[in-house]
Design an enzyme around this catalytic site. Structure first.
Site, PDB file in Angstrom:
ATOM      1  N   CYS A 198       0.694  -1.211   0.176  1.00  0.00           N
ATOM      2  CA  CYS A 198       0.018  -0.034   0.137  1.00  0.00           C
ATOM      3  C   CYS A 198       1.058   1.253  -0.155  1.00  0.00           C
ATOM      4  O   CYS A 198      -0.004   2.379   0.433  1.00  0.00           O
ATOM      5  CB  CYS A 198      -0.940   0.240   1.186  1.00  0.00           C
ATOM      6  SG  CYS A 198      -1.933  -1.281   1.347  1.00  0.00           S
ATOM      7  N   GLU A 217       0.379   4.991  14.229  1.00  0.00           N
ATOM      8  CA  GLU A 217       0.205   6.309  13.667  1.00  0.00           C
ATOM      9  C   GLU A 217       0.158   7.189  14.578  1.00  0.00           C
ATOM     10  O   GLU A 217       0.900   7.863  14.452  1.00  0.00           O
ATOM     11  CB  GLU A 217      -0.639   5.824  12.061  1.00  0.00           C
ATOM     12  CG  GLU A 217      -0.434   7.662  11.299  1.00  0.00           C
ATOM     13  CD  GLU A 217      -0.611   7.075  10.139  1.00  0.00           C
ATOM     14  OE1 GLU A 217      -1.820   6.095   9.799  1.00  0.00           O
ATOM     15  OE2 GLU A 217       0.065   7.928   8.820  1.00  0.00           O
ATOM     16  N   HIS A 231      -9.797   2.593   0.910  1.00  0.00           N
ATOM     17  CA  HIS A 231      -8.139   2.243   0.847  1.00  0.00           C
ATOM     18  C   HIS A 231      -7.704   1.961  -0.701  1.00  0.00           C
ATOM     19  O   HIS A 231      -8.467   0.337  -0.707  1.00  0.00           O
ATOM     20  CB  HIS A 231      -8.366   0.746   1.765  1.00  0.00           C
ATOM     21  CG  HIS A 231      -6.356   1.379   2.033  1.00  0.00           C
ATOM     22  ND1 HIS A 231      -5.517   1.267   1.301  1.00  0.00           N
ATOM     23  CD2 HIS A 231      -5.774   0.084   2.885  1.00  0.00           C
ATOM     24  CE1 HIS A 231      -4.085   1.495   1.488  1.00  0.00           C
ATOM     25  NE2 HIS A 231      -4.317   0.773   2.967  1.00  0.00           N
ATOM     26  N   PHE A 269       1.741  -3.560   3.755  1.00  0.00           N
ATOM     27  CA  PHE A 269       2.660  -5.456   3.981  1.00  0.00           C
ATOM     28  C   PHE A 269       3.706  -5.433   3.779  1.00  0.00           C
ATOM     29  O   PHE A 269       4.308  -4.571   2.922  1.00  0.00           O
ATOM     30  CB  PHE A 269       1.196  -6.008   3.350  1.00  0.00           C
ATOM     31  CG  PHE A 269      -0.076  -6.563   3.587  1.00  0.00           C
ATOM     32  CD1 PHE A 269      -0.288  -5.445   5.188  1.00  0.00           C
ATOM     33  CD2 PHE A 269      -1.251  -7.061   3.183  1.00  0.00           C
ATOM     34  CE1 PHE A 269      -1.535  -5.636   5.990  1.00  0.00           C
ATOM     35  CE2 PHE A 269      -1.739  -7.201   4.073  1.00  0.00           C
ATOM     36  CZ  PHE A 269      -2.398  -6.887   5.083  1.00  0.00           C
TER      37      PHE A 269
END
Length: 424
Positions: free
Chosen positions: A169, A320, A344, A404
C-alpha cells in the site's frame, strides 16, 4: 554519526501536473471537491454480493472505451486503464504535449500492489470453468505487474526509464521517490509517476476479509471507513490511480509551468518486524518521518499538516497516532485521513494522497476526515480535521503511507514559490 546527520538535503522538484481516477470522481477537480466536502463513497457492490463484505469504493462512471479506446479497453487490465487515464490528465495539466516532447527524456514510474489481478482472477476462473481454450492469449501482457508502467509509456511515447514499484500500500508513494531519484541523477527531465490498483475482486476481498482487515459494516457502508474513530473496525477496499508530473524546479520555472507544490523531501524505511502487523512502537514509520524532514531541511515544528495513512484499522491507526504524538508533542499539526471518503485504494493510495497533499499546500485548505465521530484514547492527541475543510497556513505538509511487508514512506511538500497560478 547518525543516519539523520548524514542525510543530504534534496533538490526541490516541482509538481506541475496531477491526474486522479478515484472513487471520489473522475479527474482531479471532481476528486478534490468531494474529498473537501467529506462525503464518503463506500456503497454496496453488486459484484461482491454473497461475500462476507459486500461493499467497496468504486470509481464512478468509468468507461474504458472512452478513456483508453475500444481496442485497448479489452486488451488492458482495469488497473492499467486507470493509470493511463490519470497519466494523460496529469500530463495535460502540466501543459505538456507527448506529440512534441523529447520522449527519450521522459520517465514513467508506476506502483501497484497487485498488478493486473482483475485479469488474473477472471482468466483463472475461466480456465477452471470452461477449459484452457477459453483463456485469452492476452492474459499475460494484461496482468504482469510492470504493464501499468509499460503501457503508460507506450500511450505517452515516453522512452526514458519505465519502472514498476511494489511496496504494497506504499507502492504509489515509493514510485514518486524513485521518480525523484531519476530526476536528480539526470536520467530524465520529466517523470510521470504514481500508483494504480484495481483489487476490488471477489478473491482479494475474501482474502482481506479472512484476515479481519476489512470493516464489516455491511448495513451502513457509507459509515464504514472511519479513520482514528473509536468505533473503527477495518478498512474499505477501493480502486483508482493517482499520477503526478515531476520536473526539476528550475526547469518548470524556465518554461513558466504552473506549479501545484514543491516536492522537497522523502523518507523510506522498513519495520523489519512482521509481514502484516505494524511495529507496536512504530519505529519504522517514525524513522521515515525523520528522514523526510531531514531531506526537506526541516524539523517537526515546521510541519503544519499531515495526510495520514489512516486506514481505519484498529492496529494501524493506534500505531500511527502514537508515532505522531511522540514526534510532534505539544504542537501537533492538523491531521487528515482522506480514506474516510475514498476508502483504501491499495497501491494507489500513496500517490493519490500525495496529490491531495500537494493540493492542500497549493490551496492552503486541509480536507476533513470523514466519519470521525468518537475519540479513542488510543488515537487521541491528534489535531484531527473534522466537520469541514480547515483553512490555515500550511508551510510544509507530509503524506504518510505504509504497507504489508513493513514498508513505510513519507513525502514532504511545500507551497510553490512560483507566482504562476495553478489551474484551479
Amino acid at each position: 554519526m547518525t543516519g539523520h546527520a548524514a542525510t543530504r538535503r534534496t533538490e526541490p522538484l516541482a509538481v506541475t501536473g496531477i491526474g486522479l481516477v478515484t472513487p471520489a470522481g473522475l479527474g482531479t477537480r471532481a476528486t478534490w471537491d468531494r474529498v473537501c466536502a467529506g462525503v464518503p463513497t463506500a456503497a454496496a457492490d453488486p459484484e461482491l454480493a454473497g461475500l462476507p463484505v459486500p461493499f467497496s469504493c468504486r470509481v464512478p462512471g468509468f468507461d474504458p472505451r472512452v478513456h483508453v479506446g475500444v481496442r485497448q479497453a479489452w486488451r488492458l487490465d482495469r488497473a492499467t486503464q486507470f493509470a493511463i487515464t490519470a497519466a494523460r490528465e496529469a500530463v495535460a495539466d502540466a501543459g505538456l504535449d507527448p506529440l512534441s516532447w523529447d520522449g527519450r527524456r521522459v520517465a514513467v514510474v508506476m506502483g501497484s500492489a497487485a498488478g493486473g489481478v482483475t485479469t488474473y482472477e477472471s482468466q483463472h476462473s475461466r480456465l477452471l470453468r470452461t477449459g484452457p481454450r477459453s483463456v485469452s492469449p492476452l492474459t499475460l501482457p494484461a496482468f504482469l505487474p510492470n504493464m501499468a508502467a509499460g503501457q503508460t509509456a507506450i500511450a505517452l511515447d515516453a522512452r526514458g526509464p519505465a519502472l514498476h514499484t511494489s511496496t504494497a500500500c506504499a507502492s504509489g508513494a515509493t514510485a514518486l521517490i524513485v521518480a525523484a531519484m531519476l530526476l536528480r541523477e539526470g536520467a530524465c527531465d520529466i517523470a510521470v509517476a504514481g500508483g494504480t490498483d484495481a483489487m476490488v475482486t471477489p478473491l482479494c476481498v475474501t482474502a482481506f476479509s479472512q484476515m479481519g482487515a476489512l470493516s464489516g459494516r455491511a448495513a451502513e457502508p457509507a459509515a464504514a471507513s472511519r479513520p482514528f474513530d473509536a468505533d473503527r473496525d477495518g478498512f474499505v477496499i477501493a480502486e483508482g490511480a493517482g499520477v503526478l508530473v515531476l520536473e526539476r524546479a528550475g526547469q518548470a520555472a524556465a518554461r513558466r509551468a504552473p506549479v501545484h507544490a514543491l516536492f522537497v523531501g522523502h523518507g523510506s524505511t522498513t519495520d523489519a518486524h512482521d509481514p502484516v502487523a505494524p511495529h507496536p512502537e512504530g519505529r519504522g514509520l517514525r524513522e521515515a518521518f525523520l528522514r523526510a524532514l531531514a531531506t526537506a531541511g526541516a524539523g517537526p515544528a515546521d510541519v503544519d499538516h499531515i495526510n495520514a495513512h489512516g486506514t481505519s484499522t484498529p492496529l494501524n491507526d493506534a500505531r500511527e497516532a502514537g508515532v505522531l504524538r511522540r514526534l510532534f508533542g505539544a504542537r501537533p499539526p492538523t491531521v487528515t485521513s482522506t480514506k474516510g471518503v475514498i476508502g483504501h485504494p491499495m497501491g494507489a493510495a500513496g500517490s493519490i494522497e500525495a496529490a491531495l497533499t500537494a493540493l492542500t499546500v497549493s490551496h492552503q485548505l486541509a480536507p476533513p476526515t470523514a466519519n470521525f465521530r468518537r475519540p479513542d484514547s488510543g488515537t487521541g492527541g491528534l489535531d484531527l480535521v473534522t466537520g469541514g475543510v480547515h483553512k490555515h497556513p500550511v508551510r510544509l505538509a507530509l503524506s504518510a503511507s505504509a504497507g504489508f511487508g513493513g514498508h513505510n514512506t513519507v513525502l514532504a511538500f511545500r507551497p510553490p514559490e512560483s507566482s504562476i497560478p495553478v489551474p484551479f
